[in-house]
Design a protein around this motif. Sequence first.
Motif, PDB file in Angstrom:
ATOM      1  N   GLY A 272       0.807  -1.214   0.000  1.00  0.00           N
ATOM      2  CA  GLY A 272       0.000   0.000   0.000  1.00  0.00           C
ATOM      3  C   GLY A 272       0.838   1.261   0.000  1.00  0.00           C
ATOM      4  N   ILE A 273       1.935   1.254   0.753  1.00  0.00           N
ATOM      5  CA  ILE A 273       2.811   2.433   0.804  1.00  0.00           C
ATOM      6  C   ILE A 273       3.500   2.647  -0.542  1.00  0.00           C
ATOM      7  N   LEU A 274       4.022   1.581  -1.148  1.00  0.00           N
ATOM      8  CA  LEU A 274       4.667   1.719  -2.456  1.00  0.00           C
ATOM      9  C   LEU A 274       3.692   2.264  -3.490  1.00  0.00           C
ATOM     10  N   ASN A 275       2.448   1.838  -3.406  1.00  0.00           N
ATOM     11  CA  ASN A 275       1.425   2.345  -4.315  1.00  0.00           C
ATOM     12  C   ASN A 275       1.096   3.810  -4.017  1.00  0.00           C
ATOM     13  N   LYS A 276       0.992   4.142  -2.747  1.00  0.00           N
ATOM     14  CA  LYS A 276       0.599   5.500  -2.361  1.00  0.00           C
ATOM     15  C   LYS A 276       1.660   6.533  -2.725  1.00  0.00           C
ATOM     16  N   ILE A 277       2.934   6.164  -2.609  1.00  0.00           N
ATOM     17  CA  ILE A 277       4.001   7.115  -2.943  1.00  0.00           C
ATOM     18  C   ILE A 277       4.281   7.121  -4.447  1.00  0.00           C
ATOM     19  N   ASP A 278       3.515   6.307  -5.190  1.00  0.00           N
ATOM     20  CA  ASP A 278       3.659   6.227  -6.645  1.00  0.00           C
ATOM     21  C   ASP A 278       5.093   5.871  -7.024  1.00  0.00           C
ATOM     22  N   TYR A 279       5.572   4.805  -6.418  1.00  0.00           N
ATOM     23  CA  TYR A 279       6.944   4.362  -6.671  1.00  0.00           C
ATOM     24  C   TYR A 279       7.150   4.087  -8.157  1.00  0.00           C
ATOM     25  N   GLN A 280       8.221   4.654  -8.730  1.00  0.00           N
ATOM     26  CA  GLN A 280       8.433   4.606 -10.171  1.00  0.00           C
ATOM     27  C   GLN A 280       9.267   3.416 -10.636  1.00  0.00           C
ATOM     28  N   GLY A 281       9.904   2.715  -9.707  1.00  0.00           N
ATOM     29  CA  GLY A 281      10.668   1.537 -10.100  1.00  0.00           C
ATOM     30  C   GLY A 281       9.760   0.339 -10.319  1.00  0.00           C
ATOM     31  N   LYS A 282      10.362  -0.780 -10.687  1.00  0.00           N
ATOM     32  CA  LYS A 282       9.585  -1.997 -10.916  1.00  0.00           C
ATOM     33  C   LYS A 282       9.294  -2.690  -9.595  1.00  0.00           C
ATOM     34  N   VAL A 283       8.047  -3.108  -9.413  1.00  0.00           N
ATOM     35  CA  VAL A 283       7.650  -3.899  -8.250  1.00  0.00           C
ATOM     36  C   VAL A 283       6.988  -5.178  -8.750  1.00  0.00           C
ATOM     37  N   LYS A 284       7.524  -6.304  -8.336  1.00  0.00           N
ATOM     38  CA  LYS A 284       6.910  -7.589  -8.671  1.00  0.00           C
ATOM     39  C   LYS A 284       6.581  -8.294  -7.360  1.00  0.00           C
ATOM     40  N   THR A 285       5.326  -8.636  -7.197  1.00  0.00           N
ATOM     41  CA  THR A 285       4.897  -9.313  -5.980  1.00  0.00           C
ATOM     42  C   THR A 285       4.828 -10.818  -6.228  1.00  0.00           C
ATOM     43  N   VAL A 286       4.977 -11.571  -5.154  1.00  0.00           N
ATOM     44  CA  VAL A 286       4.963 -13.029  -5.270  1.00  0.00           C
ATOM     45  C   VAL A 286       4.341 -13.616  -4.010  1.00  0.00           C
ATOM     46  N   SER A 287       3.556 -14.653  -4.185  1.00  0.00           N
ATOM     47  CA  SER A 287       3.011 -15.420  -3.062  1.00  0.00           C
ATOM     48  C   SER A 287       3.380 -16.876  -3.264  1.00  0.00           C
ATOM     49  N   TYR A 288       3.592 -17.592  -2.164  1.00  0.00           N
ATOM     50  CA  TYR A 288       3.952 -19.003  -2.280  1.00  0.00           C
ATOM     51  C   TYR A 288       3.170 -19.814  -1.266  1.00  0.00           C
ATOM     52  N   GLY A 289       2.928 -21.065  -1.634  1.00  0.00           N
ATOM     53  CA  GLY A 289       2.149 -21.951  -0.773  1.00  0.00           C
ATOM     54  C   GLY A 289       1.298 -22.876  -1.613  1.00  0.00           C
ATOM     55  N   ASN A 290       0.371 -23.574  -0.964  1.00  0.00           N
ATOM     56  CA  ASN A 290      -0.567 -24.375  -1.743  1.00  0.00           C
ATOM     57  C   ASN A 290      -1.606 -23.429  -2.350  1.00  0.00           C
ATOM     58  N   PRO A 291      -2.195 -23.775  -3.485  1.00  0.00           N
ATOM     59  CA  PRO A 291      -3.018 -22.807  -4.230  1.00  0.00           C
ATOM     60  C   PRO A 291      -4.262 -22.327  -3.503  1.00  0.00           C
ATOM     61  N   TYR A 292      -4.685 -23.035  -2.455  1.00  0.00           N
ATOM     62  CA  TYR A 292      -5.905 -22.646  -1.746  1.00  0.00           C
ATOM     63  C   TYR A 292      -5.633 -22.009  -0.381  1.00  0.00           C
ATOM     64  N   CYS A 293      -4.367 -21.772  -0.065  1.00  0.00           N
ATOM     65  CA  CYS A 293      -4.091 -21.167   1.244  1.00  0.00           C
ATOM     66  C   CYS A 293      -4.395 -19.671   1.187  1.00  0.00           C
TER      67      CYS A 293
END
Length: 625
Positions: A272-293
Amino acid sequence: MPGIAGIVDFRADSIQMDQNIRRMAKILNHTSPSAEEIYILNHAALAAVRIENYPYHNLIAQNEQIALVFWGYLGNHEELGENLDLSPMNREGIPAGDLLLQVYSDAGANGFCDLNGRYVIALWDKKEKSLKLITDRYGFCKLYYWVSSTRILFSSEYKAIIWHKEFPKKIDEQGIADFMALGFSAEDRTFFSHVKLLSPATVATFNTDGDFSVRRYWDYSFHTDDDPVFPEQYYVDKFAEILTIATKRQIDSANQICLPLSGGLDSRTLAGILNKIDYQGKVKTVSYGNPYCYDVVYGKRIAEKIGFDHSYVPIESTYLKDFTERFVWLMEGTVNCLNAHMLLTYPFIEKNNLDIVMTGFLGDTISGSGSFLKGIEGERNDEVIIKIQYDLFADIMKENDLAVYMKQDLYENVRGKTFEAMRSQYYRCPSRSKYFRTRYFNIHERQRRYTSFNLYVFDFVAVATSPFLDRDFVDFILHVPPVLMLDRNLYKKMIIRHLPKVASAPYNKTKLPLNASWIRKGLHWRWESLNRNSLIRATIGRRYAKMNDNYLNSGVAAREGSRQFVIKHIRDNSFLSEYFKMDRVHQLLDEHMSGKKDEYGKVTALLTLSLWHKLFVENEKPTFE
């Protein structure tokens, strides 16, 4: 791991010193691509190893009197330059080692005690023939050491110490007992009796007399009754303001950020903070686990809310077989191998050329974690509180489990000592508040010795950061009145008020958005009630019924995909048989593998010990190399 290494030996000649420090640096340099810096001095040698995209260069510096080596991350680099009256141009270009050398020239070792960041520093005084080792306030950069009357070896990883031909590989029984109870060795202990971990906020000194002394320069400060109290809204707004500044300190627009996302509070806050400050660099998010967690399902929804590119990394049932040995090698057995799934993120980070991994480490712990308050509401007796807290922390083996599984003579040697370590920390807390005392062991020990692997595991491939470690944020949040912190209420209100996009995604503790209306909460309660009906769960509630909080799918991991690997390294293991009753261990293993009981924590702790001994005592070559 990138970091520092060094040796002071008053008997070794220059050739020996050169050979020894180069061997230490080579052992540290097991991450590619990386770079080494080495200085050979009279009676001393220093080395630094850094990954290619590390933000600082020239980590070693010297003048006529002092040689210095540094590793870590500083949040007040610019501030230091201003305090030293450096011009803006010089501030930007000055190497880290030279900057810190100027700090020392101005203020001595005390000048390092107020740095904002996580770091370790070693100083060799050429004239006095003395060594100083300095750790940051919180101890979130490791520095191990082995000391004798004429020699000291120190390193960010103890594998760079134990190779020495004179190192005695005596195993610390208490370190083993701590690990089997808590999942980590407490205080300064490791699995080796002669290797210690330097405490946080410490200046340690070793001199020509062979004296090794330790001075603590700081401790946590907490809210007191004398602190001014402001309206709740003030703390909500200040929380957002200081954490936003802390986030900006740790990045610039050139960074390519990897942001692991879960359904909790910390990672969504950073998103939320990276979005709010309109960060200009690249941001890639990742989640890991079983597909239903929840972490995977809700992590994806958070990314969608703010428009970040999101990826999913599945944790297969073979993850123990595939990654445990490497994980134990990297973490040196200090962390239960059930966390080996973290290595699954390495290909994602490398493929996308991400140079920063921004984690939410320490966020919920210092921002009002409620799990460690369970059972103490209204309790006035300190000893009762300590016992309740210990039972919560000892989540692998309780005291009676240690008595059942450990050999009797060994158990008698360690009996009750892990509990006493926690008890002593409780009373050592600088606050008299029972609320803060219950949290002190968690912050000072568990977070430093165990949970911090969420930083260390990424240090091998990127710059690992957490804005929640910022000095200004820690000082602020620990002085918020406790009544506002219970159950993370202040934290949630901050997200709802200042980060509404991420507040609208479900929270894994409630399965509801943080800003859900009372009507929605009521409907959700009704839906949860309906889903207790087997027919509903099998039809319209089928997908919802699959969702869970077991992101590791732990039962399947040991029982199916990694079954033979786990059995091979535990059953009839000669090292484990020295410390544990193997008939009990075999029974434990059989009951878990058959599904009769869920003993995943105990099984993986034993697996960790087995592989640690194989790699670090038997010196067997790792199979992943």
